[in-house]
Design an enzyme around this catalytic site. Structure first.
Site, PDB file in Angstrom:
ATOM      1  N   LYS A  22      14.788  13.238   6.622  1.00  0.00           N
ATOM      2  CA  LYS A  22      14.843  12.189   5.604  1.00  0.00           C
ATOM      3  C   LYS A  22      15.932  11.179   5.921  1.00  0.00           C
ATOM      4  O   LYS A  22      15.728   9.953   5.833  1.00  0.00           O
ATOM      5  CB  LYS A  22      15.116  12.812   4.226  1.00  0.00           C
ATOM      6  CG  LYS A  22      15.230  11.794   3.097  1.00  0.00           C
ATOM      7  CD  LYS A  22      15.830  12.375   1.840  1.00  0.00           C
ATOM      8  CE  LYS A  22      17.346  12.352   1.912  1.00  0.00           C
ATOM      9  NZ  LYS A  22      18.000  12.192   0.600  1.00  0.00           N
ATOM     10  N   ASN A  23      17.109  11.664   6.320  1.00  0.00           N
ATOM     11  CA  ASN A  23      18.245  10.781   6.535  1.00  0.00           C
ATOM     12  C   ASN A  23      18.142   9.965   7.812  1.00  0.00           C
ATOM     13  O   ASN A  23      18.972   9.095   8.057  1.00  0.00           O
ATOM     14  CB  ASN A  23      19.547  11.592   6.529  1.00  0.00           C
ATOM     15  CG  ASN A  23      19.881  12.123   5.152  1.00  0.00           C
ATOM     16  OD1 ASN A  23      19.429  11.572   4.141  1.00  0.00           O
ATOM     17  ND2 ASN A  23      20.646  13.195   5.088  1.00  0.00           N
ATOM     18  N   CYS A 116      22.045  10.546  -6.065  1.00  0.00           N
ATOM     19  CA  CYS A 116      22.728  11.701  -6.641  1.00  0.00           C
ATOM     20  C   CYS A 116      24.155  11.350  -7.054  1.00  0.00           C
ATOM     21  O   CYS A 116      24.860  10.614  -6.366  1.00  0.00           O
ATOM     22  CB  CYS A 116      22.784  12.853  -5.632  1.00  0.00           C
ATOM     23  SG  CYS A 116      21.204  13.667  -5.374  1.00  0.00           S
ATOM     24  N   ARG A 121      30.883   6.849  -3.905  1.00  0.00           N
ATOM     25  CA  ARG A 121      30.329   6.452  -2.618  1.00  0.00           C
ATOM     26  C   ARG A 121      30.245   4.928  -2.610  1.00  0.00           C
ATOM     27  O   ARG A 121      29.168   4.339  -2.623  1.00  0.00           O
ATOM     28  CB  ARG A 121      28.950   7.092  -2.397  1.00  0.00           C
ATOM     29  CG  ARG A 121      29.006   8.609  -2.380  1.00  0.00           C
ATOM     30  CD  ARG A 121      27.735   9.221  -1.866  1.00  0.00           C
ATOM     31  NE  ARG A 121      26.645   9.100  -2.817  1.00  0.00           N
ATOM     32  CZ  ARG A 121      25.412   9.562  -2.603  1.00  0.00           C
ATOM     33  NH1 ARG A 121      25.130  10.143  -1.467  1.00  0.00           N
ATOM     34  NH2 ARG A 121      24.479   9.438  -3.512  1.00  0.00           N
ATOM     35  N   ASP A 304      26.238  18.153   3.183  1.00  0.00           N
ATOM     36  CA  ASP A 304      24.933  18.404   2.570  1.00  0.00           C
ATOM     37  C   ASP A 304      24.554  19.879   2.575  1.00  0.00           C
ATOM     38  O   ASP A 304      23.619  20.278   1.876  1.00  0.00           O
ATOM     39  CB  ASP A 304      23.848  17.598   3.282  1.00  0.00           C
ATOM     40  CG  ASP A 304      23.795  16.148   2.822  1.00  0.00           C
ATOM     41  OD1 ASP A 304      24.478  15.818   1.837  1.00  0.00           O
ATOM     42  OD2 ASP A 304      23.070  15.360   3.445  1.00  0.00           O
ATOM     43  N   ARG A 396      13.464  14.907  -3.917  1.00  0.00           N
ATOM     44  CA  ARG A 396      13.945  13.762  -3.137  1.00  0.00           C
ATOM     45  C   ARG A 396      14.196  14.139  -1.677  1.00  0.00           C
ATOM     46  O   ARG A 396      14.137  13.271  -0.798  1.00  0.00           O
ATOM     47  CB  ARG A 396      15.239  13.204  -3.739  1.00  0.00           C
ATOM     48  CG  ARG A 396      15.063  12.492  -5.081  1.00  0.00           C
ATOM     49  CD  ARG A 396      16.387  11.901  -5.563  1.00  0.00           C
ATOM     50  NE  ARG A 396      17.036  11.197  -4.475  1.00  0.00           N
ATOM     51  CZ  ARG A 396      18.249  11.488  -4.012  1.00  0.00           C
ATOM     52  NH1 ARG A 396      18.943  12.477  -4.537  1.00  0.00           N
ATOM     53  NH2 ARG A 396      18.771  10.810  -3.018  1.00  0.00           N
TER      54      ARG A 396
END
Length: 419
Positions: A22-23, A116, A121, A304, A396
């Protein structure tokens, strides 16, 4: 809202494949707006965040379609540089559109991103870098507008090796005049994947995977076909789940080199680990031994995986000390784990996890993506039935997690809301 109903106590066993990251997929999909010809992106996971990014691209005027695990994007006739606020609030990674839209069109308007709630951030690193490249920035009423007649290469030193800022600046610099040097750049594999995609499109980027990245601007990018790397966070989550349930699983289409920090900790905890090219096999026959861990930018232990790691070690023999050094609010899952019988004490950015003999099933709620994965792991370890709510967070970043786990022997079903 849907929930997972989990009957704990079944070890995970078997073989499964790791799907695309995903990233890596999100910034690469964002980068397609810089290309005026069609691009085919293979191995794209079918996740909520990916669907939101595809919807944003369509709203901007791109032609986007999914063909199995591939996504075809044609941004040749893009008609807008205003990223829809409602979609941007649903996914923080939409900030990745700032750099590529600014680079191609000289103008972009975005809202402050969502995602999230795991701590501060800020997009300051992104904005500071865009200013250094020659953009003017206006922040007003929750929106950010970046504009520039032309971007110019420069030297940028990041205060922190921010993954998002590194990726955004690489994309912006790819079409700037001259050379851009980014120092203290993040080194994550997903950044390397983005650079490989851009280079395949005709960009000139060197040094990715190191702390100094050099980008020689070009005037045009052409279409290409690119395959997304395996998702190291999904792979890591699965490895921790197998260890926690004392199972034996082989992951195929994985990338062991991207998981060095986690594999070292699993071996330290007594887990048998075998790697071979794109295969990882682990076996855990005894309770885990407690180990200490500190999150850090790549190649350190990924933040993560901190929450899944904590869940797996709630029943380890001894006491584990976990230090979170990347995000200051990433212990939100602790209260839910203690509801299930875990013995965890938090002091600022440090969690002390004293192993207990058994967790017990309970109704718990995910408040963020990786914390949600931790609660699923805990449910698979626990005695009795666990109900995990808040699946919109888990969806997600994990593709049909219940199906994925059920194929390995987990007793987990997705149910509708309770009346």
């Amino acid at each position: 809202m849907d929930a997972f109903e989990i009957h704990g106590g079944s070890p995970l066993c078997g073989e499964t494949q790791v799907y695309g990251a995903k990233n890596a997929a999100l910034p690469i999909l964002a980068a397609t707006v810089m290309v005026e010809e069609p691009c085919v992106i293979d191995n794209v996971p079918d996740l909520e965040d990916v669907r939101v990014m595809m919807k944003i691209l369509q709203t901007l005027g791109a032609s986007v379609r999914r063909d199995g695990t591939s996504v075809v994007v044609d941004a040749g006739n893009l008609r807008s540089t205003n990223v829809p606020a409602d979609l941007m609030r649903r996914m923080r990674s939409s900030i990745f559109l700032m750099g590529p839209l600014l680079a191609r069109f000289g103008d972009v308007r975005v809202s402050k991103p969502g995602g999230c709630v795991i701590g501060q951030r800020p997009v300051d690193f992104h904005l500071r870098g865009m200013r250094a490249l020659g953009a003017s920035i206006e922040e007003k009423h929750g929106f950010i507008r970046c504009s520039s007649n032309r971007l110019f290469g420069t030297e940028i030193v990041l205060d922190f090796p921010s993954v998002g800022a590194t990726e955004n600046l690489i994309m912006a610099a790819a079409l700037a005049d001259g050379q851009t040097v980014i120092q203290n750049a993040a080194r994550e594999p997903e950044i390397v994947d983005l650079a490989n995609f851009l280079n395949a499109c005709g960009a000139n980027i060197e040094g990715v995977g190191e702390d100094t990245v050099r980008v020689q601007g070009v005037h045009h990018l052409h279409g290409t076909r690119h395959r997304i790397i395996p998702d190291r966070i999904v792979a890591g989550t699965m490895l921790l789940t197998v260890a926690a349930t004392r199972g034996k699983v082989t992951l195929t289409k994985a990338e062991p080199a991207h998981l060095g920090a986690l594999l070292a900790k699993l071996k330290q905890a007594g887990v048998r680990v075998h790697t071979d090219r794109d295969i990882i096999t682990i076996e855990c026959l005894k309770p885990l031994r407690a180990v200490d861990m500190r999150t850090a930018p790549y190649p350190g232990f990924p933040t993560d995986l901190q929450a899944p790691f904590m869940a797996a070690f709630t029943t380890a023999e001894g006491t584990s000390v976990i230090r979170e050094s990347v995000f200051e609010a990433r212990f939100k899952h602790v209260n839910e784990l203690t509801r299930m019988g875990a013995d965890i004490t938090v002091d600022l950015q440090t969690a002390v996890v004293r192993g207990v003999s058994q967790l017990s099933g309970a109704t718990v709620e995910a408040t963020d993506l990786r914390g949600g994965a931790a609660l699923v792991i805990a449910g698979l370890m626990a005695d009795g039935v666990t109900r995990v709510e808040g699946l919109q967070h888990i969806d997600r970043g994990y593709q049909q997690l219940d199906v994925y786990l059920r194929d390995l022997g987990a007793v987990i079903t997705r149910t509708g809301a309770m009346s």
